[in-house]
Scaffold this active site. Structure first.
Site, PDB file in Angstrom:
ATOM      1  N   LEU A 251       3.744   2.787   3.262  1.00 34.96           N
ATOM      2  CA  LEU A 251       5.185   2.504   3.394  1.00 34.96           C
ATOM      3  C   LEU A 251       5.959   3.005   2.189  1.00 34.96           C
ATOM      4  O   LEU A 251       7.146   3.330   2.293  1.00 34.96           O
ATOM      5  CB  LEU A 251       5.410   0.994   3.534  1.00 34.96           C
ATOM      6  CG  LEU A 251       4.819   0.326   4.765  1.00 34.96           C
ATOM      7  CD1 LEU A 251       4.959  -1.189   4.658  1.00 34.96           C
ATOM      8  CD2 LEU A 251       5.516   0.827   6.018  1.00 34.96           C
TER       9      LEU A 251
ATOM     10  N   GLU B 170       9.261  -1.995  -3.861  1.00 35.23           N
ATOM     11  CA  GLU B 170       8.867  -0.903  -4.766  1.00 35.23           C
ATOM     12  C   GLU B 170       9.725  -0.900  -6.039  1.00 35.23           C
ATOM     13  O   GLU B 170       9.225  -0.599  -7.123  1.00 35.23           O
ATOM     14  CB  GLU B 170       8.941   0.455  -4.063  1.00 35.23           C
ATOM     15  CG  GLU B 170       8.053   0.587  -2.818  1.00 35.23           C
ATOM     16  CD  GLU B 170       6.573   0.353  -3.062  1.00 35.23           C
ATOM     17  OE1 GLU B 170       6.128   0.427  -4.221  1.00 35.23           O
ATOM     18  OE2 GLU B 170       5.856   0.068  -2.082  1.00 35.23           O
TER      19      GLU B 170
ATOM     20  N   THR C 163      11.017  -2.549   1.892  1.00 32.17           N
ATOM     21  CA  THR C 163      10.046  -1.701   1.183  1.00 32.17           C
ATOM     22  C   THR C 163      10.656  -1.224  -0.130  1.00 32.17           C
ATOM     23  O   THR C 163      10.009  -1.279  -1.187  1.00 32.17           O
ATOM     24  CB  THR C 163       9.606  -0.522   2.066  1.00 32.17           C
ATOM     25  OG1 THR C 163       9.021  -1.048   3.268  1.00 32.17           O
ATOM     26  CG2 THR C 163       8.583   0.353   1.347  1.00 32.17           C
TER      27      THR C 163
ATOM     28  N   VAL D 209       3.223 -13.791 -14.280  1.00 26.00           N
ATOM     29  CA  VAL D 209       4.461 -14.560 -14.096  1.00 26.00           C
ATOM     30  C   VAL D 209       4.053 -16.020 -13.931  1.00 26.00           C
ATOM     31  O   VAL D 209       3.171 -16.337 -13.142  1.00 26.00           O
ATOM     32  CB  VAL D 209       5.239 -14.065 -12.854  1.00 26.00           C
ATOM     33  CG1 VAL D 209       6.397 -14.993 -12.524  1.00 26.00           C
ATOM     34  CG2 VAL D 209       5.730 -12.639 -13.062  1.00 26.00           C
TER      35      VAL D 209
ATOM     36  N   THR E  90       5.072 -18.234 -10.270  1.00 25.06           N
ATOM     37  CA  THR E  90       4.512 -17.862  -8.966  1.00 25.06           C
ATOM     38  C   THR E  90       3.110 -18.445  -8.866  1.00 25.06           C
ATOM     39  O   THR E  90       2.275 -18.189  -9.734  1.00 25.06           O
ATOM     40  CB  THR E  90       4.458 -16.333  -8.810  1.00 25.06           C
ATOM     41  OG1 THR E  90       3.739 -15.775  -9.916  1.00 25.06           O
ATOM     42  CG2 THR E  90       5.845 -15.738  -8.764  1.00 25.06           C
TER      43      THR E  90
ATOM     44  N   ASP F  13      -0.332 -12.163 -11.824  1.00 23.76           N
ATOM     45  CA  ASP F  13       0.845 -11.287 -11.830  1.00 23.76           C
ATOM     46  C   ASP F  13       1.605 -11.406 -13.152  1.00 23.76           C
ATOM     47  O   ASP F  13       2.675 -10.809 -13.306  1.00 23.76           O
ATOM     48  CB  ASP F  13       1.753 -11.595 -10.639  1.00 23.76           C
ATOM     49  CG  ASP F  13       2.324 -13.000 -10.674  1.00 23.76           C
ATOM     50  OD1 ASP F  13       2.024 -13.765 -11.618  1.00 23.76           O
ATOM     51  OD2 ASP F  13       3.083 -13.346  -9.746  1.00 23.76           O
TER      52      ASP F  13
ATOM     53  N   ASP G 148       9.074  -7.271   6.657  1.00 27.66           N
ATOM     54  CA  ASP G 148      10.394  -7.297   6.014  1.00 27.66           C
ATOM     55  C   ASP G 148      11.138  -8.612   6.274  1.00 27.66           C
ATOM     56  O   ASP G 148      11.796  -9.150   5.375  1.00 27.66           O
ATOM     57  CB  ASP G 148      11.260  -6.137   6.525  1.00 27.66           C
ATOM     58  CG  ASP G 148      10.953  -4.825   5.803  1.00 27.66           C
ATOM     59  OD1 ASP G 148       9.911  -4.719   5.134  1.00 27.66           O
ATOM     60  OD2 ASP G 148      11.778  -3.892   5.939  1.00 27.66           O
TER      61      ASP G 148
HETATM   62  N1  ARG Z   1       3.225  -0.318  -1.117  1.00 30.92           N
HETATM   63  C1  ARG Z   1       3.214  -1.223   0.017  1.00 30.92           C
HETATM   64  C2  ARG Z   1       2.555  -0.504   1.199  1.00 30.92           C
HETATM   65  O1  ARG Z   1       2.704   0.702   1.341  1.00 30.92           O
HETATM   66  C3  ARG Z   1       4.602  -1.629   0.387  1.00 30.92           C
HETATM   67  C4  ARG Z   1       4.666  -2.919   1.117  1.00 30.92           C
HETATM   68  C5  ARG Z   1       6.088  -3.215   1.543  1.00 30.92           C
HETATM   69  N2  ARG Z   1       6.135  -4.307   2.503  1.00 30.92           N
HETATM   70  C6  ARG Z   1       7.152  -4.469   3.356  1.00 30.92           C
HETATM   71  N3  ARG Z   1       7.179  -5.501   4.160  1.00 30.92           N
HETATM   72  N4  ARG Z   1       8.130  -3.629   3.429  1.00 30.92           N
HETATM   73  O2  ARG Z   1       1.880  -1.116   1.995  1.00 30.92           O
HETATM   74 ZN    ZN Z   2       3.304  -3.085  -3.913  1.00 32.45          ZN
HETATM   75 CA    CA Z   3       1.135 -16.013 -10.908  1.00 30.30          CA
END
Ligand code: ARG
Ligand code: ZN
Ligand code: CA
Length: 254
Positions: free
Chosen positions: A123, A164, A160, A188, A191, A186, A227
């Site tokens: 994605l 990113e 996405t 953080v 979380t 992470d 999403d």
């Molecule tokens: N780098 C992740 C992938 O390619 C992006 C995930 C994004 N998720 C989303 N729900 N838009 O899988």
């Molecule tokens: Zn990612």
């Molecule tokens: Ca954490």
């Protein structure tokens, strides 16, 4: 409090087919999403379960398409490149004119977003702060970009790019990138420690790594859910992005 950071964006549309040459309207729909998600004005923060509502935070970042190109000429903030490449990979090829893509604009002054066809179910991908300027920025699959035109469910709400750009501003995945183990972090604090990625539209709570009763913060942008199911950054994530914006990425906006 640094106030709102306003970040100039250039969108490089790299297309092999007419459909991949997405419209300016589709580009604008993505910028609109970013300006909600990075101000926490997206209405779907209402879907955050009550025990996590207090974690929702406003990153105070706004995005606008560049109005001046690197040579100082007026621009609409969109470049268009035709390519013969049938599906790019995660190898940064799309970031070079000589390889069928489009060269980055100076990464210290613009957030570069490349939109193209990607292979392998990818994605998008991002470069973390501190890397080479030639490849700095974010790449997004055309059908996961924006909310109109070629955008396709369940990745048609512009998240996405939100995810990113989270990486671009130094955020890691909330499960700590250690597969499904409980040792990864992470970096953080607010979380919850989580096992592996969540997908689709999970039911609350999803307990892993002894993080009950409320479980994973799977509705966070830095998980892998659909999403429609990712709706927030936490206060700790916002602090980390802010440190990046006032540190290594300060020239972008200040
Ligand atoms: N780098 C992740 C992938 O390619 C992006 C995930 C994004 N998720 C989303 N729900 N838009 O899988
Ligand atoms: Zn990612
Ligand atoms: Ca954490």
């Amino acid at each position: 409090d640094r106030g709102v950071a306003r970040v100039p964006v250039v969108v490089h549309v790299v297309a092999r087919t007419p459909a991949e040459d997405i419209t300016a309207e589709q580009v604008h729909s993505q910028i609109d999403v970013l300006n909600r998600d990075f101000r926490a004005t997206n209405p779907d923060t209402a879907d955050v379960p009550a025990p996590f509502q207090g974690l929702v935070a406003d990153p105070q970042i706004e995005f606008h398409l560049a109005t001046t190109d690197p040579a100082g000429n007026p621009t609409d903030g969109i470049t268009r490149t035709s390519t013969t490449v049938n599906g790019f990979g995660a190898d940064d090829q799309v970031k070079f004119t000589a390889r069928g893509g489009q060269d980055a604009w100076p990464a210290d002054r613009y957030l570069n977003l490349w939109v193209c066809q990607l292979g392998g179910g990818l994605l998008g991908y991002a470069q973390f702060p501190g890397g080479p300027p030639e490849t700095d920025g974010v790449v997004i699959l055309q059908s996961a970009f924006g909310t109109t035109g070629t955008a396709r469910a369940p990745f048609d709400l512009g998240r996405t790019a939100t995810h990113e750009i989270g990486h671009y501003l130094n955020l890691f995945h909330i499960w700590g990138d250690d597969g499904t183990g409980c040792r990864g972090s992470d970096e953080v604090d607010d979380t919850p420690n989580a096992g592996g990625p969540n997908y689709g539209r999970p039911a609350f709570p999803h307990v892993t790594c002894s993080n009950g009763p409320h479980g994973d913060l799977f509705m966070d942008y830095m998980d892998y859910v659909d999403d429609a199911a990712m709706v927030m950054f936490s206060a700790g994530q916002v602090a980390r992005m802010s440190a990046c914006l006032t540190g290594v990425r300060t020239s972008l906006w200040a």
